[in-house]
Enzyme design. Structure first.
Site, short mmCIF file in Angstrom:
data_model
loop_
_atom_site.label_atom_id
_atom_site.label_comp_id
_atom_site.label_asym_id
_atom_site.label_seq_id
_atom_site.Cartn_x
_atom_site.Cartn_y
_atom_site.Cartn_z
CE LYS A 63 2.76 1.98 -5.69
NZ LYS A 63 2.60 0.54 -5.95
CG ASN A 64 -1.09 0.66 -6.81
OD1 ASN A 64 0.10 0.65 -7.14
ND2 ASN A 64 -1.51 0.24 -5.64
CG ASP B 1 -2.31 -0.88 -1.08
OD1 ASP B 1 -1.79 -1.94 -0.68
OD2 ASP B 1 -2.54 -0.66 -2.28
CB CYS C 201 5.99 -10.14 -2.20
SG CYS C 201 5.30 -8.55 -1.85
NE ARG D 9 8.46 -0.72 -4.87
CZ ARG D 9 7.58 -1.63 -4.49
NH1 ARG D 9 7.71 -2.21 -3.33
NH2 ARG D 9 6.58 -1.97 -5.25
#
Ligand code: EPU
Length: 422
Positions: A22-23, A309, A117, A401
């Site tokens: 994803k990143n 993460d 956030c 997500r």
């Protein structure tokens, strides 16, 4: 809104394939802005963040299509509205990575300031500083960053380190902008994350001249123009790390396919320290645990340090260690929303500033818990696999997500996760 109902404890075994990153995908999608025409990206995961990024590009004027086989097409021939609207940016902070490429291509960009956030304060001052160094005029208006460079950008030396080290998307923004700047740019204290290296490799494929890829000093020789590209993104090392913890926390054995261990040494080192076996096998690895979990200290740092993460997932695992561990968060000092939820599942975690003392417990006990952000929710799923009883996790959209239908990937391995719509 979807909820997960997880029955535990289970022992996972079998084989699972890691999706594209994803990143890495998000900044590479933004890079398509720099090469007018039709780019094809492969192995882009099917995630809500990718759809949001597609919507963002669509509003700029690009065309965005996705094929069943995972290929994704971005046609950036026309960009007639170089604006990253609040309505989209507020749903995904990574939207900020269109700022650099839009500015370089159009000479002007307006991108909404990302808001608050769940993982803490996330300023964009370093992005702004880097683009200003390249000659952009930047001001803030009505919550939007307005960046202008009507006569183009000019290469320079720029230091991108901040109080918490390098910045991943800040480096991405300045790197992308510098590809079309006049002359040479050196980015010092550049982020070294594999996702940035992947972006740089993709940009070179588009005709950019970047050297020093993977190091903290990126050198960019500006070029007149870039071309559209066909490019396959790297596997997701955070998803791979999450599956590794799933094997470890359930005392199971998983073959994890499409996983590059060389970009995951810090996580692998901690797992081995805890008594988890990680063996390279073909284009992946086999992860298993037979012995009790040994305590270990974990400190998050920019790459090649331990990734923030994976901090929450490792905390879930350390909750069950035979002894005390300390987890220190040096990238996002407030990224601890999972602590209170794991404690609801009978973990024994005590937060002290940007550290958490983890006193290992013999078992976790299922409870209703709430997902707060992507990685915190992954930690709760992992805890639910190991906990006794039925765990329910609310607000599953957070996990969607960043993990492609995680229950459909884990259930064939022995997990018992039901997605319910309530
Ligand atoms: N920072 C500043 N100023 C800036 C930018 C960042 O002080 O202008 C600070 C941040 O507050 C933080 C540190 O620098 O303390 C690192 O933040 P960074 O900019 O590297 O984070 P990011 O680029 O916004 C990406 C990932 C995150 C991941 C971080 C750190 C993407 C789309 N996001 O964010 O991923 O946690 O790097 O590795 O690539 C996730 O996938 O769950 C996620 C949050």
């Amino acid at each position: 809104m979807d909820t997960f109902v997880i029955d535990g404890p289970v022992r996972l075994s079998g084989s699972v394939r890691v999706s594209g990153s994803k990143n890495a995908s998000l900044p590479i999608m933004a890079a398509a802005i720099l090469g007018p025409g039709k780019s094809t990206l492969k192995a882009v995961p099917r995630l809500s963040d990718i759809s949001v990024c597609g919507e963002l590009l669509g509003r700029l004027g690009c065309k965005f299509t996705r094929e069943e086989d995972g290929r994704l097409w971005i046609d950036s021939t026309v960009i007639d509205n170089p604006v990253g609207e609040y309505e989209v940016v507020r749903r995904m902070r990574a939207s900020i990575c269109i700022l650099g490429p839009l500015l370089a291509r159009c000479g002007r960009a307006e991108v909404s300031m990302p808001g608050g956030c769940a993982i803490g304060d996330r300023p964009v001052n370093l992005h702004v500083k880097g683009l200003q160094a390249l000659g952009a005029r930047i001001h803030l208006k009505n919550g939007y960053i307005i960046a202008e460079a009507p006569d183009g950008l000019t290469g320079t030396d720029v230091f991108m380190g901040g109080p918490f080290g390098s910045t991943v998307l800040g480096t991405a923004n300045v790197l992308m902008a510098a590809t079309l700047a006049r002359g040479r740019t050196t980015i010092e204290s550049a982020a070294c994350e594999p996702e940035i290296a992947d972006l740089a490799n993709c940009l070179n494929r588009m005709g950019a001249k970047i050297t020093g890829i993977g190091s903290p000093r990126l050198m960019i020789e500006g070029v007149e123009q870039l071309q559209p590209v066909e490019y396959e993104v790297i596997p997701d090392r955070i998803e791979a790390g999450t599956f590794m913890v799933a094997a470890a926390i359930t005392a199971g054995e998983l073959r994890i396919e499409n996983c590059r261990l060389d970009g995951m040494m810090a996580a692998v080192d901690r797992l081995r320290n805890m008594g988890v076996t990680v063996d390279a096998a073909g284009a992946g690895c086999v992860v298993s645990r037979r012995d009790p979990i040994r305590p270990a200290d974990v400190t998050t740092q920019p790459y090649p340090g331990f990734p923030t993460d994976l901090q929450a997932q490792f905390m879930a695992l350390l909750s069950l260690a035979e002894g005390n561990s300390v987890v220190i968060e040096k990238v996002f000092p407030d990224r601890f929303m999972h602590v209170a939820e794991l404690n609801r599942m009978a973990a024994n975690l005590r937060k002290e500033g940007s550290a958490v003392i983890v006193a290992g417990v013999p078992k976790l006990i299922a409870a209703p818990v709430m997902a707060s952000d992507l990685r915190a929710s992954a930690a709760l799923v992992l805890a639910g696999l190991a906990a006794e009883g039925t765990t329910t996790i609310d607000r599953v959209y957070h996990i969607d997500r960043g993990y492609e239908r995680i229950e459909e990937r884990l259930n064939p391995l022995g997990a018992r996760i039901a997605r319910e719509n309530v």
